[in-house]
Design a protein around this motif. Sequence first.
Motif, PDB file in Angstrom:
ATOM      1  N   LYS A  73      -2.677  20.008  -0.261  1.00 50.05           N
ATOM      2  CA  LYS A  73      -3.199  20.674   0.936  1.00 50.05           C
ATOM      3  C   LYS A  73      -3.224  22.179   0.672  1.00 50.05           C
ATOM      4  O   LYS A  73      -2.273  22.735   0.146  1.00 50.05           O
ATOM      5  N   ILE A  74      -4.350  22.799   1.047  1.00 52.96           N
ATOM      6  CA  ILE A  74      -4.540  24.229   0.809  1.00 52.96           C
ATOM      7  C   ILE A  74      -4.862  24.907   2.132  1.00 52.96           C
ATOM      8  O   ILE A  74      -5.827  24.530   2.818  1.00 52.96           O
ATOM      9  N   ASP A  75      -4.063  25.896   2.478  1.00 56.95           N
ATOM     10  CA  ASP A  75      -4.304  26.677   3.697  1.00 56.95           C
ATOM     11  C   ASP A  75      -5.580  27.499   3.486  1.00 56.95           C
ATOM     12  O   ASP A  75      -5.727  28.175   2.453  1.00 56.95           O
ATOM     13  N   PRO A  76      -6.512  27.462   4.414  1.00 54.20           N
ATOM     14  CA  PRO A  76      -7.765  28.200   4.265  1.00 54.20           C
ATOM     15  C   PRO A  76      -7.561  29.703   4.018  1.00 54.20           C
ATOM     16  O   PRO A  76      -8.415  30.350   3.406  1.00 54.20           O
ATOM     17  N   LYS A  77      -6.420  30.240   4.437  1.00 53.86           N
ATOM     18  CA  LYS A  77      -6.164  31.675   4.233  1.00 53.86           C
ATOM     19  C   LYS A  77      -6.099  32.056   2.755  1.00 53.86           C
ATOM     20  O   LYS A  77      -6.345  33.201   2.401  1.00 53.86           O
ATOM     21  N   GLY A 128       4.193  28.199   1.231  1.00 54.43           N
ATOM     22  CA  GLY A 128       3.644  27.085   1.992  1.00 54.43           C
ATOM     23  C   GLY A 128       2.128  27.093   2.092  1.00 54.43           C
ATOM     24  O   GLY A 128       1.553  26.224   2.752  1.00 54.43           O
ATOM     25  N   LEU A 129       1.479  28.037   1.430  1.00 55.61           N
ATOM     26  CA  LEU A 129       0.013  28.077   1.480  1.00 55.61           C
ATOM     27  C   LEU A 129      -0.617  26.900   0.742  1.00 55.61           C
ATOM     28  O   LEU A 129      -1.712  26.457   1.090  1.00 55.61           O
ATOM     29  N   VAL A 130       0.081  26.412  -0.290  1.00 58.92           N
ATOM     30  CA  VAL A 130      -0.377  25.230  -1.021  1.00 58.92           C
ATOM     31  C   VAL A 130       0.783  24.236  -1.039  1.00 58.92           C
ATOM     32  O   VAL A 130       1.907  24.595  -1.370  1.00 58.92           O
ATOM     33  N   THR A 131       0.473  22.992  -0.666  1.00 55.09           N
ATOM     34  CA  THR A 131       1.480  21.938  -0.630  1.00 55.09           C
ATOM     35  C   THR A 131       0.970  20.756  -1.439  1.00 55.09           C
ATOM     36  O   THR A 131      -0.177  20.333  -1.275  1.00 55.09           O
ATOM     37  N   THR A 177       5.875  23.093  -2.731  1.00 57.63           N
ATOM     38  CA  THR A 177       5.042  24.130  -2.129  1.00 57.63           C
ATOM     39  C   THR A 177       4.966  25.340  -3.035  1.00 57.63           C
ATOM     40  O   THR A 177       5.782  25.523  -3.933  1.00 57.63           O
TER      41      THR A 177
END
Length: 102
Positions: free
Chosen positions: A50-54, A34-37, A30
């Motif tokens: 996985k990328i958090d839209p924020k 944890g914004l990008v995993t 990460t």
Amino acid sequence: MQQMLKQAQKMQQQIAKAQAELAEAEVTGTAGGGLVTATVSGAGEVKSVKIDPKVVDPDDVETLEDLVVAALHNATQAAQELTEQKMGPVAGGMGGLGLPGF
């Protein structure tokens, strides 16, 4: 000599088993809290990102790129550590056979 050959064959089987387990294992890295995993296999193959839209900001693509690279690096490092855990005991035992590179 026969005993050494049996020992080498046993270690070869252990190595094959460890390699199969690594190919099936998945580790996650990460970045950005944890914004990008990133998930990679034990063999280092990238399985998913996985990328958090924020964290998606069209005016700041560089930060997102850096986070993706950091997550991949973190996951790859975890895969390398897993490899050392699985292969270390097997490869370490081969030193007694006098085989080069072990």
